[in-house]
Write a protein that holds these residues in place. Structure first.
Motif, PDB file in Angstrom:
ATOM      1  N   GLU A 305      -1.873   4.070   5.375  1.00  0.00           N
ATOM      2  CA  GLU A 305      -0.702   4.829   4.907  1.00  0.00           C
ATOM      3  C   GLU A 305       0.585   4.018   5.059  1.00  0.00           C
ATOM      4  O   GLU A 305       1.489   4.117   4.223  1.00  0.00           O
ATOM      5  CB  GLU A 305      -0.601   6.161   5.650  1.00  0.00           C
ATOM      6  CG  GLU A 305      -1.718   7.124   5.243  1.00  0.00           C
ATOM      7  CD  GLU A 305      -1.373   8.574   5.497  1.00  0.00           C
ATOM      8  OE1 GLU A 305      -0.931   8.878   6.624  1.00  0.00           O
ATOM      9  OE2 GLU A 305      -1.548   9.385   4.571  1.00  0.00           O
ATOM     10  N   ALA A 306       0.632   3.210   6.104  1.00  0.00           N
ATOM     11  CA  ALA A 306       1.839   2.404   6.339  1.00  0.00           C
ATOM     12  C   ALA A 306       2.013   1.339   5.257  1.00  0.00           C
ATOM     13  O   ALA A 306       3.135   1.059   4.826  1.00  0.00           O
ATOM     14  CB  ALA A 306       1.766   1.760   7.723  1.00  0.00           C
ATOM     15  N   ALA A 307       0.909   0.741   4.812  1.00  0.00           N
ATOM     16  CA  ALA A 307       1.025  -0.407   3.902  1.00  0.00           C
ATOM     17  C   ALA A 307       0.654  -0.116   2.446  1.00  0.00           C
ATOM     18  O   ALA A 307       0.942  -0.928   1.569  1.00  0.00           O
ATOM     19  CB  ALA A 307       0.162  -1.567   4.434  1.00  0.00           C
ATOM     20  N   CYS A 308       0.001   1.014   2.190  1.00  0.00           N
ATOM     21  CA  CYS A 308      -0.476   1.322   0.828  1.00  0.00           C
ATOM     22  C   CYS A 308      -0.025   2.707   0.384  1.00  0.00           C
ATOM     23  O   CYS A 308      -0.864   3.610   0.265  1.00  0.00           O
ATOM     24  CB  CYS A 308      -1.998   1.338   0.763  1.00  0.00           C
ATOM     25  SG  CYS A 308      -2.833  -0.137   1.242  1.00  0.00           S
ATOM     26  N   PRO A 309       1.212   2.876   0.077  1.00  0.00           N
ATOM     27  CA  PRO A 309       1.682   4.217  -0.284  1.00  0.00           C
ATOM     28  C   PRO A 309       1.062   4.733  -1.585  1.00  0.00           C
ATOM     29  O   PRO A 309       1.087   5.933  -1.843  1.00  0.00           O
ATOM     30  CB  PRO A 309       3.192   4.035  -0.434  1.00  0.00           C
ATOM     31  CG  PRO A 309       3.395   2.579  -0.630  1.00  0.00           C
ATOM     32  CD  PRO A 309       2.302   1.885   0.093  1.00  0.00           C
ATOM     33  N   ALA A 372     -10.520  -4.115   7.964  1.00  0.00           N
ATOM     34  CA  ALA A 372     -10.845  -3.467   6.690  1.00  0.00           C
ATOM     35  C   ALA A 372      -9.587  -2.881   6.054  1.00  0.00           C
ATOM     36  O   ALA A 372      -9.360  -3.033   4.840  1.00  0.00           O
ATOM     37  CB  ALA A 372     -11.890  -2.369   6.913  1.00  0.00           C
ATOM     38  N   ALA A 373      -8.756  -2.239   6.856  1.00  0.00           N
ATOM     39  CA  ALA A 373      -7.520  -1.649   6.337  1.00  0.00           C
ATOM     40  C   ALA A 373      -6.609  -2.745   5.783  1.00  0.00           C
ATOM     41  O   ALA A 373      -6.003  -2.589   4.714  1.00  0.00           O
ATOM     42  CB  ALA A 373      -6.805  -0.857   7.433  1.00  0.00           C
ATOM     43  N   ASP A 374      -6.541  -3.867   6.498  1.00  0.00           N
ATOM     44  CA  ASP A 374      -5.678  -4.963   6.049  1.00  0.00           C
ATOM     45  C   ASP A 374      -6.161  -5.548   4.720  1.00  0.00           C
ATOM     46  O   ASP A 374      -5.348  -5.863   3.836  1.00  0.00           O
ATOM     47  CB  ASP A 374      -5.611  -6.064   7.123  1.00  0.00           C
ATOM     48  CG  ASP A 374      -4.860  -5.589   8.358  1.00  0.00           C
ATOM     49  OD1 ASP A 374      -4.238  -4.501   8.300  1.00  0.00           O
ATOM     50  OD2 ASP A 374      -4.904  -6.293   9.385  1.00  0.00           O
ATOM     51  N   ILE A 375      -7.468  -5.713   4.569  1.00  0.00           N
ATOM     52  CA  ILE A 375      -8.015  -6.252   3.313  1.00  0.00           C
ATOM     53  C   ILE A 375      -7.726  -5.279   2.172  1.00  0.00           C
ATOM     54  O   ILE A 375      -7.284  -5.686   1.085  1.00  0.00           O
ATOM     55  CB  ILE A 375      -9.522  -6.539   3.452  1.00  0.00           C
ATOM     56  CG1 ILE A 375      -9.745  -7.665   4.475  1.00  0.00           C
ATOM     57  CG2 ILE A 375     -10.136  -6.921   2.100  1.00  0.00           C
ATOM     58  CD1 ILE A 375     -11.201  -7.938   4.824  1.00  0.00           C
ATOM     59  N   LEU A 376      -7.954  -3.984   2.415  1.00  0.00           N
ATOM     60  CA  LEU A 376      -7.679  -2.973   1.382  1.00  0.00           C
ATOM     61  C   LEU A 376      -6.215  -3.039   0.947  1.00  0.00           C
ATOM     62  O   LEU A 376      -5.910  -3.072  -0.257  1.00  0.00           O
ATOM     63  CB  LEU A 376      -8.024  -1.572   1.925  1.00  0.00           C
ATOM     64  CG  LEU A 376      -7.585  -0.378   1.071  1.00  0.00           C
ATOM     65  CD1 LEU A 376      -8.230  -0.424  -0.320  1.00  0.00           C
ATOM     66  CD2 LEU A 376      -7.934   0.942   1.762  1.00  0.00           C
ATOM     67  N   CYS A 377      -5.328  -3.104   1.911  1.00  0.00           N
ATOM     68  CA  CYS A 377      -3.904  -3.080   1.576  1.00  0.00           C
ATOM     69  C   CYS A 377      -3.472  -4.361   0.862  1.00  0.00           C
ATOM     70  O   CYS A 377      -2.613  -4.336  -0.025  1.00  0.00           O
ATOM     71  CB  CYS A 377      -3.074  -2.825   2.824  1.00  0.00           C
ATOM     72  SG  CYS A 377      -3.382  -1.141   3.450  1.00  0.00           S
TER      73      CYS A 377
END
Lengths: 397, 397
Positions: A305-309, A372-377
């Motif tokens: 949520e922080a990086a992928c609005p 995983a979150a970082d790669i997605l973003c």
């Protein structure tokens, strides 16, 4: 405290992969490989037909059922393995309807897994034109329970959004209205604490290839409350549910209790894989698992949520209303998921717009989830999901 | 000519055993061990969820179904694998009854496998009080076919006596009376030549763990005549029989043709074993197999009748009326069979008095059969079957 480094070591996972799809197909427990190899070479190969007695094949559905039962609050002798989840849904529904002969309505919700609804449709057609499947929105279920409802059939955790029903409350409401309940635990067994006996469930069904890691096409389970089991008349009255299968009587007489929910010859190789997969659970405390799952979910939600609005959370924000998965919506969800998979983060896509991520503490760490979150973003920020090959749909999504 | 020494070499059989129970559970094809190990390590372990596409798991039920179809005279695209035989019986019967909405009778015989009768009983109860299962003696079936019969449901080869129905004639009689037919090929597929299309069968079902050697609990198959397949409305309407399973629609729409007879997630490990087991059949001509089977049966019958007058032949003397097994009756059949097994000749016992022997040319030679007959007759002559431990019944007979 459950040692999750130890459980992680019990799985074979490919190098360079972060696996967030254990809610669809659990990964390979190391023990399953050897156990199935033994079932093939030493049991089938050497014992041949005598394996049904000598290797205990005939008792596997009940013995393994008890091991699954321990994870879902079911007493020994109340769970049996076999068939697929769809077949088990049909069995449970048919039995429940026969126990409420003066009612004609199966109540479910539009968030239920479609196969459960399809099986209910097929059963209603077979039973006759009076029988109906009524579906309402998940949040409208409670108010739709009335004294026309024979059976309330719900999946506890929504396969798309991960939203969790309040099982104990809905059971109490259904029982107060004179209805029975059938719970599908596909996304609950091995995912969250479940207390079937404590919640006074009537019937429950589930599959073993998701959080229980039994492998592709592993058998399903069915639970029947002990107070009902001897009153149920199976619609799928197969010989292994007979009181004396090897008497070969011409007439069906149901076996004792849960045994009557068996149908045909059990899938021994798949049961062997499941039996080995359940070893991982021997050292796991379900409340530790739940705490760890919510920790992993929290990290992922916060970071994404922080990086992928541009991704919108589809899963309830309240942890108490979640299962063990987190979903985000995006109209280009399919292509985004293909890009993620290509970069080693495996989740899955559910039509029309759901990116689905399963959180499985047995083999996932906070570091995996952060990465995983970082790669997605990063995929979202760079737009590198927008390639023609990522838009080409494959047969299974 | 089929090379039966070559097929024999494709099986792992324990030393010192003569296996005459391949009509109950086929032995281990060497290729199955490796194929399942690969499905576990390389497919499940490495591909994880992507195995459904990459390893072709989703297509296995149809692809393997076509391979089985080749052995039973069914065109590609008319057979699909899945579930257990009992479930497939239910599917076929429910579909057939729905195609004959003005009729209420399922006709079968008392020699049918009990589970088929039990499933029919359960279906009739679900459909309502007008529906009946009528059973007559095997030899009375032909005369019992009349215009009240919706479906004639028979097992081609009797599981106890090995008596074979005249399939083509009974189909013609049933069709002339306006009835549909459901054939159970449990003791036919891989045992005798079968020509489903040529005989104009409507539905057929069978299991894969007997003569097809798929291992304990291998999946069942179902055949639907192409002229009917698109008109069938599945009662067990599971998601994988849906026209578009991964659209996750709320309403069921049957898939094209035989695909609609799929129900739930296929048992990939058991299908992998079956797929490998079918390799053995690539070099087998079914008329060679039949000739060799009758040769083996002839040797066994002649030798046993010459030396063991206390055993009475339960199988028809006319080879044209036999499947691929030979049965003898004796009131002490259970204990006699235990003695035989203890001496390395594995057959099985069926209550109340049947000693049952399967003849499977893929891995049995005339020498094996001669030796088995001699051991049986020696056990009878010496009376060494009459020991307390041979009389003690085990769970599975």
């Amino acid at each position: 405290m459950t040692d999750f480094a130890r459980t992680r070591a019990m799985f074979d996972l490919p190098d360079g992969v972060i696996y967030l799809d254990g809610n669809s197909l659990g990964p390979l427990p190391r023990a399953a490989k050897d156990r199935v190899a033994r079932a093939i070479a030493d049991e089938w190969g050497q014992m041949l037909i005598t394996g049904w007695n000598k290797a205990g094949w005939m008792d596997l559905p009940a013995r393994v059922g008890d091991r699954v039962g321990r994870l879902i609050g079911a007493a020994p002798g109340t769970v049996v393995m076999g068939d697929t989840l769809s077949i088990k849904v049909y069995q449970a529904l048919a039995s429940a309807l026969e126990l409420r002969p003066d009612r004609r309505v199966i109540l479910s919700d539009t968030g239920n897994f479609p196969s459960d609804l399809y099986m209910a449709e097929g059963l209603c057609r077979t039973l006759g034109p009076d029988y109906v499947l009524k579906t309402v929105a998940p949040e409208a279920v409670e108010d739709a329970i009335d004294d026309t409802v024979a059976v309330l059939m719900l999946t506890e955790v929504d396969y798309r959004t991960g939203r969790k029903h309040d099982m104990a409350n809905l059971i109490a409401r259904a029982h107060a209205a004179g209805a029975l309940v059938v719970w599908d635990l596909a996304h609950s067994a091995g995912a969250i604490p479940v207390d079937l006996a404590g919640a006074d469930t009537d019937f429950a069904v589930g599959c073993s290839y998701k959080y229980l890691n039994s492998g592709p096409g592993g058998p399903a389970f069915i639970y029947v409350a002990p107070r009902l089991a001897d009153h149920v008349r199976p619609a799928l009255s197969g010989w292994l549910g007979h009181e004396a299968p090897f008497a070969f009587d011409l007439d069906y007489r149901p076996g004792a209790g849960i045994e009557r929910m068996r149908v045909g010859t059990p899938p021994v190789l798949q049961l062997a894989a499941l039996d080995a997969a359940l070893d991982v659970w021997d050292s796991v405390d379900m409340s530790d698992l739940r705490a760890r799952s919510l920790e992993l979910q929290g990290i992922f939600i916060e970071r994404v949520e922080a990086a992928c609005p541009m991704l919108s959370l589809a899963t309830p924000r309240d942890p108490a209303q979640r299962g063990s998965q987190v979903s985000f919506r995006h109209t280009q969800g399919y292509a985004i998921m293909q890009a993620l998979i290509a970069e080693g983060v495996i989740g899955d896509f559910r039509a029309p717009d759901i990116l689905r991520f399963g959180f499985t503490p047995l083999y996932l760490s906070p570091e995996d989830v952060t990465r995983a979150a970082d790669i997605l973003c990063d995929i979202m920020a760079t737009g590198r999901w927008d390639r023609p090959d990522y838009h080409a749909r494959s047969k299974v999504t």
